[in-house]
Enzyme design. Structure first.
Site, PDB file in Angstrom:
ATOM      1  N   GLU A 289      61.693 -89.160   4.075  1.00 42.11           N
ATOM      2  CA  GLU A 289      60.772 -89.931   3.245  1.00 42.11           C
ATOM      3  C   GLU A 289      61.140 -89.784   1.764  1.00 42.11           C
ATOM      4  O   GLU A 289      61.171 -90.756   1.009  1.00 42.11           O
ATOM      5  CB  GLU A 289      59.344 -89.447   3.502  1.00 42.11           C
ATOM      6  CG  GLU A 289      58.268 -90.268   2.865  1.00 42.11           C
ATOM      7  CD  GLU A 289      56.872 -89.775   3.226  1.00 42.11           C
ATOM      8  OE1 GLU A 289      55.901 -90.387   2.748  1.00 42.11           O
ATOM      9  OE2 GLU A 289      56.747 -88.773   3.972  1.00 42.11           O
TER      10      GLU A 289
ATOM     11  N   ASP B 228      50.913 -92.538  -5.241  1.00 46.23           N
ATOM     12  CA  ASP B 228      49.554 -92.025  -5.074  1.00 46.23           C
ATOM     13  C   ASP B 228      49.125 -90.939  -6.051  1.00 46.23           C
ATOM     14  O   ASP B 228      48.111 -91.069  -6.732  1.00 46.23           O
ATOM     15  CB  ASP B 228      49.392 -91.476  -3.657  1.00 46.23           C
ATOM     16  CG  ASP B 228      49.785 -92.470  -2.583  1.00 46.23           C
ATOM     17  OD1 ASP B 228      50.547 -93.404  -2.867  1.00 46.23           O
ATOM     18  OD2 ASP B 228      49.342 -92.299  -1.447  1.00 46.23           O
TER      19      ASP B 228
END
Length: 464
Positions: free
Chosen positions: A417, A188
């Site tokens: 993550e 992103d």
């Protein structure tokens, strides 16, 4: 009856048994009944490439559940072939995630492009890992796959997905698929997108409310300015009816990771076609053509890795990121390209001091940030892809180091993550699904002699 977490699985040494059980528990806890959420808090819906990675791990626990993971995602495929990057769960409150279904309005704004009437989805896409995942799930139990018609049902959908990318998204005319939003390559807020995003007028701050900051630390997440630009791009695409021929595409780039995964997917579709008794030649030819275009358009010999190409300026992006190393998964790369990629991977830019994982951005680069999302932290999915590529090119010692790094970090960080490459600290969400799934997959891979439980894994095999 034993639970999925306790069922015997082909694993590495017995010391990894607790890690296997922990990974299985994450996948079980994040299962919704039809698919797996990446995180119960931060990401409460179904994400496209997350589900592909999850299926790769789930195949070692339950082939039927791994099949269901992919089937549920493809049930939301649009008529034009695109697989949306989010499939929304209608049981989740509207304000649990932004942009929400009410922002995307897929069933209305995307009707002309073939969006389904239900479920609601986003209108953009994510990297095409799905054909590779489907092939690996099939190989985990070919008998079960044939009994359920798994490959036969998924093959036309996956072929349509690739057709969409190569027909509608070849925006540069060079034979590669373009991404039209920073969320599409999956990285992103990578510094690779900074210059292109700077051309985008951000949406005003009062036009959106971020839900991610309720579950993630602001230092880990993209900035408000980034988000304003993401919202603007998505809103403009929505207003164009998600039509790639109508949309202006202020942001349009060819990403090396995205296209490398498309090549891997074409090899997987060739293997799938053979398994179904179809002609594999179209997929084999397309994979070869894509490989040539990838090298011709995105390879930078001086930098020692692949770079993204900004289609608005027709220039290569100056930043060095992990996405430029993922093309190691592509078979039949020129030998000098493989050697240069290995040298870059093991050099000062991508050898992290506190982890054997690979930083998402050059440690020596001007925009490096060890904590903020894709601006430096090391991720497990890119490590999994790179180790698979190293194995495919018979760089087994390098692959094994990376494999053990994934397993060590996944267990140490409670399946985080991502990881700070300088301190080794866990960042982002914990109990993250693809971290657990890919750790489980690597536990089931002894890595001996370049062979995985799926069979020989070399550049000469049909699937990279």
């Amino acid at each position: 009856m034993k639970s999925l977490a306790d069922r015997p699985v082909r694993t590495a040494p017995a010391t990894d048994r607790a890690l296997r059980q922990g990974a299985a528990r994450v996948l079980l806890d994040n299962w919704t009944g039809a698919s797996t959420v990446p995180s119960r808090t931060l990401y409460p819906h179904q994400w496209s490439w997350d589900s592909a990675f999850v299926a790769i791990g789930l195949r070692h626990l339950s082939v039927r559940r791994a099949q269901r993971e992919l089937e549920s995602l493809l049930a939301a495929q649009w008529a034009d072939g695109r697989i949306p990057h989010i499939v929304f769960n209608p049981a989740v409150p509207e304000d649990a995630y932004f942009p929400s279904p009410g922002f995307w309005r897929s069933s209305r704004a995307g009707r002309a492009a073939g969006a389904p009437p239900a479920p609601e989805t986003s209108g953009i896409v994510q990297p095409p890992v799905h054909a590779l995942a489907a092939w690996l799930v099939h190989r985990a139990d070919p008998g079960e796959s044939r009994r359920r018609g798994f490959l036969a049902r998924l093959y036309p959908r996956l072929a349509a997905w690739h057709d969409y990318l190569l027909a509608r998204r070849d925006l540069g005319g060079g034979g590669l698929a373009a991404v039209v939003h920073p969320w599409e390559p999956g990285t992103d807020n990578s510094p690779c997108w900074d210059r292109a995003l700077a051309r985008v007028q951000p949406a005003p701050p009062d036009a959106f409310r971020r839900a991610d900051l309720a579950h993630g630390h602001p230092a880990d997440r993209p900035t408000d300015l980034d988000y304003g630009r993401y919202v603007r791009l998505a809103a403009d695409y929505r207003e164009a009816g998600y039509d790639d021929r109508r949309a202006a595409h202020a942001f349009a780039l060819e990403d090396p990771c995205f296209n490398a995964l498309l090549i891997a997917g074409e090899h997987a579709l060739a293997a799938t076609a053979r398994a179904l008794g179809h002609d594999d030649a179209p997929h084999t030819a397309r994979a070869a053509a894509l490989t040539r275009h990838l090298v011709d358009r995105l390879w930078d010999a001086d930098a020692g890795l692949f770079r993204a190409r900004d289609l608005r300026t027709d220039t290569l992006v100056g930043e060095r990121a992990v996405t430029g190393l993922v093309p190691l998964i592509v078979p039949h790369l020129p030998a000098e390209v493989v050697a240069a990629l290995r040298a870059t991977l093991t050099g000062p830019g991508f050898r992290a001091p506190a982890t054997r994982l690979v930083p998402s951005y050059d440690l020596t680069g001007p925009a490096f940030d060890p904590q903020r999302y894709w601006r430096g932290p090391a991720w497990f999915n890119t490590a999994w892809l790179i180790q698979r590529g190293l194995r495919a090119h018979r760089l087994d010692a390098d692959a094994e180091r990376l494999r053990r790094g994934v397993l060590t970090e996944a267990g140490r960080t409670a399946f985080a993550e991502y990881v700070d490459p300088v301190t080794g600290a866990a960042r982002g969400a914990r109990h993250f699904s693809w971290t657990a799934a890919l750790a489980l997959d690597l536990l089931c891979d002894t890595g001996a002699g370049g062979t995985t439980p799926d069979g020989p894994d070399t550049p000469d095999t049909p699937v990279p």
